[in-house]
Design an enzyme around this catalytic site. Structure first.
Site, PDB file in Angstrom:
ATOM      1  N   CYS A 133       0.779  -1.231  -0.036  1.00 57.89           N
ATOM      2  CA  CYS A 133       0.094   0.093   0.038  1.00 57.89           C
ATOM      3  C   CYS A 133       0.716   1.459   0.060  1.00 57.89           C
ATOM      4  O   CYS A 133       1.356   1.668   0.873  1.00 57.89           O
ATOM      5  CB  CYS A 133      -0.811  -0.019   1.141  1.00 57.89           C
ATOM      6  SG  CYS A 133      -1.894   1.448   1.238  1.00 57.89           S
ATOM      7  N   CYS A 136      -0.382   4.090   2.121  1.00 58.52           N
ATOM      8  CA  CYS A 136      -0.153   3.940   3.614  1.00 58.52           C
ATOM      9  C   CYS A 136       1.413   3.901   3.955  1.00 58.52           C
ATOM     10  O   CYS A 136       1.534   4.578   4.914  1.00 58.52           O
ATOM     11  CB  CYS A 136      -0.439   2.314   4.095  1.00 58.52           C
ATOM     12  SG  CYS A 136      -2.138   1.842   3.253  1.00 58.52           S
ATOM     13  N   ASP A 137       2.079   3.529   3.200  1.00 61.09           N
ATOM     14  CA  ASP A 137       3.626   3.435   3.533  1.00 61.09           C
ATOM     15  C   ASP A 137       4.542   4.169   2.804  1.00 61.09           C
ATOM     16  O   ASP A 137       5.857   4.512   3.183  1.00 61.09           O
ATOM     17  CB  ASP A 137       4.115   2.100   3.494  1.00 61.09           C
ATOM     18  CG  ASP A 137       3.271   1.229   4.382  1.00 61.09           C
ATOM     19  OD1 ASP A 137       2.827   1.652   5.550  1.00 61.09           O
ATOM     20  OD2 ASP A 137       2.899  -0.098   3.850  1.00 61.09           O
TER      21      ASP A 137
END
Ligand code: NAP
Length: 308
Positions: A133, A136-137
């Site tokens: 992701c 997300c990261d």
């Protein structure tokens, strides 16, 4: 006892909920504790959902769908479903806290899960440099060198997004042509920070505390090389999330839930399925939403025939 329980909170689940609640069926929707909102929660700009010419952020779209479902009487619960008993006329849905909920009809819209490379170090380094992701990261890879595996829209989207943070992004693809749509391909080709590595697969990931590099194998020559990296993003597609219904509902050869023709009717009466979990081909937010509509209408007709 509910008329309808909906399992899943992506575009299919929420659209089914909007239709079912507008029909006065007061559905209960299980959104899950960590995956509420589904895959669009992990995406950035959605440019192809009709009605938003200026684009809309994935999480904002999901918030709006939830708000619309709740406005008409859907109850959203963030519990996780762990077990289903679909055999009788009354369907039983068990949650991780042990509670059991009953309904006359169930709509199954659990979407799909990120596909893994299947490497031995993948689990060990998941969250320590290997990610599925970018939104997300990505932030953790400021001025780092990273790679994205895959050749579809997801890989192009992730690679392009990651150039906001990383100094260099390799795209590692197993063929020499991309599966991604032309517009997404072009965006990646035009980005100076992105370099493509063609006809290549990742056969190993190295690093103790975090990712330090990958071993690549050229599919044409068989030659292996090492590529130093700080992070690896896997964007090689998804598999339908069907573990709750194995041996309960008929599946297709693709692993999706089998439905009757263009309907949402599964192999078990009173159980309907919608979205990515029945769709091996199109898997778009808008096709999932449309599929949720079909499921709600099918469930509504079923309940009407039952006299509910
Ligand atoms: P996808 O279209 O199925 O592409 C998966 C890619 O990963 C393919 O290039 C495939 O290679 C590669 N791949 C699969 N298994 C692999 C493995 N084990 N090792 C190495 N490579 C592997 O999946 P997706 O990109 O996630 O897209 C899924 C759907 O969502 C598509 O319909 C797509 O259009 C849609 N989507 C749309 C957007 C958007 O419009 N903004 C964004 C993301 C996704 P091959 O090409 O060789 O098969």
């Amino acid at each position: 006892m509910r008329h309808i329980i909906i399992i899943g909170s992506g575009p299919a689940g929420y659209t089914a909920a909007i239709y079912a609640s507008r029909a006065g069926l007061e559905p209960l929707l299980f959104a899950s504790s960590v995956e509420a909102g589904g895959e669009l929660m992990n995406t950035t700009e959605v440019e192809n959902f009709p009605g938003f010419p200026e684009g809309i952020q994935g999480p904002v779209l999901m918030d709006k769908l939830q708000e619309q479902a709740e406005k008409f009487g859907t109850t959203v619960s963030y519990d996780d479903v762990t077990e289903l008993d679909l055999s009788g006329e009354i369907k039983k849905v068990t949650l991780s806290n042990g509670d059991v909920h009953e309904a006359h009809a169930v709509i199954f819209a659990t979407g799909s899960a990120y596909r893994k490379l299947g490497l031995s170090d993948e689990e060990r380094l998941a969250g320590h440099g290997i990610s599925w992701c970018a939104t997300c990261d990505g932030f953790f890879f400021k001025e780092k060198t990273i790679a994205v595996v895959g050749g579809g829209d997801s890989a192009m989207e992730e690679a392009t997004f990651l150039t906001r943070f990383a100094s260099k992004v390799y795209v590692i693809h197993r063929r020499d042509t991309l599966r991604a749509s032309k517009i997404m391909q072009q965006r990646a080709f035009d980005n100076e920070k992105i370099e493509f590595i063609w006809n290549t697969e990742v056969v190993g990931v190295s690093g103790e505390e975090g990712v330090e590099g990958v071993t690549l194998r050229n599919i044409l020559s068989g030659e292996t090389t090492e590529l130093p990296l700080n992070g690896l993003f896997v964007a090689i597609g998804n598999d339908p999330r069907t573990h709750l219904v194995h041996n309960k509902l008929e599946l297709t050869e693709d692993g999706t839930i089998a439905v009757e023709g263009r309907s949402s009717k599964t192999s078990v009466t009173g159980v309907f399925a919608a979205g990515d979990v029945i769709d091996p081909t199109y898997r778009q937010a808008v096709t999932a939403a449309a599929s949720g509509t079909v499921a709600a209408l099918d469930a509504e007709h079923y309940l009407a025939a039952l006299g509910k």
